[in-house]
Design an enzyme around this catalytic site. Sequence first.
Site, PDB file in Angstrom:
ATOM      1  N   SER A 137      55.530 -50.915 -42.608  1.00 24.93           N
ATOM      2  CA  SER A 137      54.990 -51.125 -41.258  1.00 24.93           C
ATOM      3  C   SER A 137      53.932 -52.211 -41.172  1.00 24.93           C
ATOM      4  O   SER A 137      53.505 -52.549 -40.070  1.00 24.93           O
ATOM      5  CB  SER A 137      54.421 -49.818 -40.706  1.00 24.93           C
ATOM      6  OG  SER A 137      55.464 -48.978 -40.259  1.00 24.93           O
ATOM      7  N   LYS A 140      54.537 -55.041 -38.796  1.00 29.04           N
ATOM      8  CA  LYS A 140      54.184 -54.932 -37.379  1.00 29.04           C
ATOM      9  C   LYS A 140      53.072 -55.917 -37.006  1.00 29.04           C
ATOM     10  O   LYS A 140      52.900 -56.245 -35.833  1.00 29.04           O
ATOM     11  CB  LYS A 140      53.767 -53.505 -37.037  1.00 29.04           C
ATOM     12  CG  LYS A 140      54.911 -52.488 -37.033  1.00 29.04           C
ATOM     13  CD  LYS A 140      54.408 -51.126 -36.584  1.00 29.04           C
ATOM     14  CE  LYS A 140      55.541 -50.128 -36.374  1.00 29.04           C
ATOM     15  NZ  LYS A 140      55.970 -49.473 -37.601  1.00 29.04           N
ATOM     16  N   SER A 192      51.224 -47.003 -35.542  1.00 26.66           N
ATOM     17  CA  SER A 192      52.431 -47.479 -36.229  1.00 26.66           C
ATOM     18  C   SER A 192      53.703 -46.901 -35.619  1.00 26.66           C
ATOM     19  O   SER A 192      54.655 -46.571 -36.324  1.00 26.66           O
ATOM     20  CB  SER A 192      52.364 -47.128 -37.726  1.00 26.66           C
ATOM     21  OG  SER A 192      53.178 -47.984 -38.474  1.00 26.66           O
TER      22      SER A 192
END
Length: 430
Positions: A137, A140, A192
Amino acid sequence: MNIRDLRRRAAVALAALLAVGTVAAGAPAVAAPASSAGPTTTPFTTPNTDNCPQQTLPPPPIDLSEVPKPGQPTPKPLPVPDPPVGGKRLGACGVVVPKGAPPVPAEISATSWMVSDMETGQVLAAKDPHGRYRPASTIKVLLATVALRTLNLDTVVTGTQADADVDGTRVGIGPGGRYTNRQLMQALIMASGNDAAHAIAAQLGGDDAAVAKMNELARSLRALDTRAATPSGLDGPGMSTSAYDLSLLFREAMTIPLFAELIHTEQIDFPGYPADPRIPEDKDHPGFPVGNDNHLLYNYEGALGGKTGFTDDARQTYVAAAERGGRTLIVTLLKADVLPIRPWEQAARLLDYGFALDADASVGALPGPDTEAEPTGVALAAPPQGSEVGHLAQSQGGPDRDDLRWVLVAGGGIMVLVLLAGARRIIRRR
């Protein structure tokens, strides 16, 4: 004794009560360190990367998440730049530190890591800085940079069932819910949310178009070890980054004031969504608080925030920044584990190490607009004073926060005592 000491003692006492409760309920006790006469456990060893095992590709996957869809080719490895981006020393695969620097911290399980100066771009120390690993993640950060420069943050988006059905971590978007892009960005960065990533990517043209935009930005920044395969960081064919690239991408994101604000925000209120007419007797789903999942923010002096990540293939990944003594440092971890200490604690050890080095210590540099190796004074954003920073009611963080956390700690201790008493009378678990 001041209130901070009281809170810390209360936290320690609560941890002890929980440990006692576990043993009293019949759970196996944690073994104490063995004596010299008894059995021993294998000591922790930081992964060795001296022979460059990840020079071209991440480690082999342990599941089928990277198998291409039928009819799709397997992505080829990204070219390895020669000379290395950032300077010759960053082409090394083991630990790279300035001449005369002290040994790096011993409790680091991250296979690859890097510490750099966010303002000057100097790389202070690293381990396998250009080795290829999966970002999870932390990618991101790249999606957020694209979205924050593309989307109108006041636009209202209606949640879909496709958003709610995505794999992995979800913030709680529901079909029919109404969310501003600002709220979606909060959910993406602070919690997240893969559902938030899906809703954002849909506005960028869908997953494939969003990934193409992310990869285009990475190439333009000379993050040449990076290839996104999904907007959210879920593993996919060809997914790759490096500790060097992740530092570079985070530094770029920090030039956006709202990104700097959001990684520093502890809690926000997130909208709910209406009852699903397809579900009998379903009711409206009320809004709820969303907390920042980065523990460094609550426990490290000067922490500005960052981004966490995890998948089975990537393991623990992490990027964060902290300011101390007029310097702001970035730390990145790839393919870490929760042992011997948690990723945010490993990041804290490396930040302490970086802050202790001389101001001119350097083994390379992050590239600027016109150079690949020399430090450049990139203009960086800082979290605005008095910005929308809440207090994390669902206590993830440190004993230095507001009185609400003290109440929660004290109340938690009382609850544990009550449960303990009941458990002893009723049943022994496990």
